[in-house]
Design an enzyme around this catalytic site. Structure first.
Site, PDB file in Angstrom:
ATOM      1  N   HIS A 158       0.869  -1.179   0.000  1.00  0.00           N
ATOM      2  CA  HIS A 158       0.000   0.000   0.000  1.00  0.00           C
ATOM      3  C   HIS A 158       0.906   1.229   0.000  1.00  0.00           C
ATOM      4  CE1 HIS A 158      -2.810   2.929   1.842  1.00  0.00           C
ATOM      5  NE2 HIS A 158      -3.800   2.111   1.547  1.00  0.00           N
ATOM      6  N   ASP A 192       2.862  -4.409   8.052  1.00  0.00           N
ATOM      7  CA  ASP A 192       1.631  -3.649   7.846  1.00  0.00           C
ATOM      8  C   ASP A 192       0.471  -4.645   7.933  1.00  0.00           C
ATOM      9  OD1 ASP A 192      -0.593  -2.385   6.875  1.00  0.00           O
ATOM     10  OD2 ASP A 192       0.329  -1.701   5.004  1.00  0.00           O
ATOM     11  N   GLN A 212      -4.766  -5.192   6.763  1.00  0.00           N
ATOM     12  CA  GLN A 212      -5.743  -6.122   6.169  1.00  0.00           C
ATOM     13  C   GLN A 212      -5.728  -7.492   6.831  1.00  0.00           C
ATOM     14  OE1 GLN A 212      -8.087  -5.382   4.138  1.00  0.00           O
ATOM     15  NE2 GLN A 212      -7.385  -3.359   3.487  1.00  0.00           N
ATOM     16  N   LYS A 219     -10.808  -0.508  10.088  1.00  0.00           N
ATOM     17  CA  LYS A 219     -10.990  -1.717   9.277  1.00  0.00           C
ATOM     18  C   LYS A 219     -11.375  -2.914  10.143  1.00  0.00           C
ATOM     19  CE  LYS A 219      -8.089  -0.085   5.571  1.00  0.00           C
ATOM     20  NZ  LYS A 219      -6.788  -0.095   4.908  1.00  0.00           N
TER      21      LYS A 219
END
Ligand SMILES: *Cc1c(COP(=O)(O)O)cnc(C)c1O
Length: 409
Positions: free
Chosen positions: A126, A203, A206, A229
């Protein structure tokens, strides 16, 4: 795997927004990878906090402030438990995953990296895990290296290993790709880096909402994610850092709440994590994140993951039958999202047509322009799945895509 099956009908009742109609049709929300909808438990926790328990934290001697401090610090305990950190001081509250990465770039990296040192990322990243390292490079002369992916969207492990070189000081990589769903073989990749003494930042934006994350077992130095999220509010995120790492890091922003003592000549900084939490934090955000974590724990992350994998398999089946639909990303292990293009129809037109049917998907480069370039597409349509989605919604997506093809085809 989860021994509790997901009761999706009752879960859907927890999310008031799912009762909405869009353009006269029931909302089909397939954009959880961009941000998740919020369950009533989160909405009520925030409302209740502001209505009945609100005050600033840490400094007050009065009951309300002590209570708010307890809620805020209790939120730290919830995050610690949820991601398997060994020590509550390893949890730093920030605004989002982006801020967490920037914090590490401005503190740990500023202190420890010098000109010519290399930061290895993957082609799946990202922008949040690309740009801060480029900016560091401008300040410090560090170099960015990129581990390539194959046509399926899996990192090429031989190349990855070869890129872990003498000058590599940091491996900064995503756990799960937001654009094409690839789940990286994280444990293996971390081991390869750490065998060479390389610091690792993950990261997890997700990953945390969709799979069991155990930072201690992973052994990474930093792990970042965003509350929004994970069914929590926007404006709150987490930096996990191994205690020894955080303790050796200089502060990020200066101000109140991050100091031990201040005089005009000199300031002594607070210990961790306070040193990294300057100013009044998003107290209600932490309260909401706490409620979100408890909500997810109540359902069971394994049960959520299993359901999302069921939805992914269903999507592969029904979308695979649509002529002219090309999947972008067929990684060995994929999270519950599909990224695709329809031959001859721009992704933005597809997105607009789906919106007419009340279906919310993301179209564009998904903050991963370099990745789109590798696949030779400017944009894809991304449908991402969550605990509140159903196979019937995916069927509705497929039907609307079929109609879109007829209109544009
Ligand atoms: C969403 C996302 C980010 C950035 O999250 P913010 O909440 O916008 O800071 C970073 N990495 C991945 C993989 C993401 O999906």
């Amino acid at each position: 795997m989860g021994d509790r099956a997901l009761d999706v009908a009752s879960i859907r009742k927890d999310f008031p927004i799912l009762e909405r109609e869009i353009r006269g049709k029931p909302l089909v929300y397939l954009d959880t990878a961009a941000s998740a909808q919020k369950p009533r438990a989160v909405l009520e926790a925030i409302q209740n906090f502001y209505q009945n328990s609100y005050a600033n934290i840490h400094r007050g001697v009065y009951q309300l402030s002590a209570g708010a401090t307890e809620l805020y610090e209790g939120g730290r305990d919830d995050v610690q438990r949820f991601i398997g950190a060994k020590d509550r001081r390893e949890i730093v509250f920030v605004r989002n995953a982006t801020e967490a990465i920037n914090l590490v770039a401005h503190t740990w990296a500023e202190k420890n990296l010098e000109s010519g040192d290399e930061i290895l990322i993957t082609a799946l990243e990202h922008h949040a895990n690309i740009v801060p390292w480029q900016m560091l490079g401008e300040r410090r002369g560090t170099k960015l290296r990129v581990a390539p992916i194959d046509a399926n969207g899996d990192v090429v492990m031989e190349s990855f290993e070869a890129l872990l070189g003498e000058r590599t000081k940091l491996l900064a990589l995503t756990h799960v790709s937001n654009a094409i769903g690839t789940i990286n073989p994280l444990k293996k990749m971390i081991e390869l880096a750490q065998a060479r003494g390389i610091t690792v930042l993950v990261d997890g934006a997700q990953a945390v909402p969709h799979t069991r994350v155990d930072v201690a077992a992973l052994g990474c130095d930093f792990y970042v994610f965003s509350g929004h999220k994970l069914y929590g509010p926007s404006g709150i995120g987490v930096l996990y850092g191994r205690l020894a790492m955080l303790e050796a890091m200089p502060p990020f922003m200066g101000g109140g709440d991050m100091i031990e003592t201040v005089s005009f000549e000199q300031t002594r900084y607070a210990g961790v994590p306070q040193r990294f939490e300057a100013g009044t934090p998003d107290i209600a955000g932490v309260v909401g994140l706490s409620a979100a974590i408890r909500y997810v724990e109540g359902i069971g992350i394994e049960a959520i993951e299993a359901w999302e994998q069921t939805l992914l398999a269903h999507a592969n089946r029904v979308l695979g039958a649509i002529p002219g639909l090309r999947m972008i990303g067929n990684a060995r292990h994929k999270a519950g999202l599909v990224s695709f293009v329809l031959d001859g129809i721009h992704a933005h037109d597809v997105g607009t047509a789906l919106d007419q049917a009340g279906i919310a998907v993301r179209v564009g480069h998904h903050c991963a322009q370099p990745l789109m370039e590798i696949f030779g597409v400017p944009a894809t349509v991304r449908a991402s799945f969550s605990l509140y989605n159903t196979p019937a919604e995916i069927d509705a997506l497929a039907a609307a895509l079929g109609e879109t093809r007829e209109i544009f085809g």
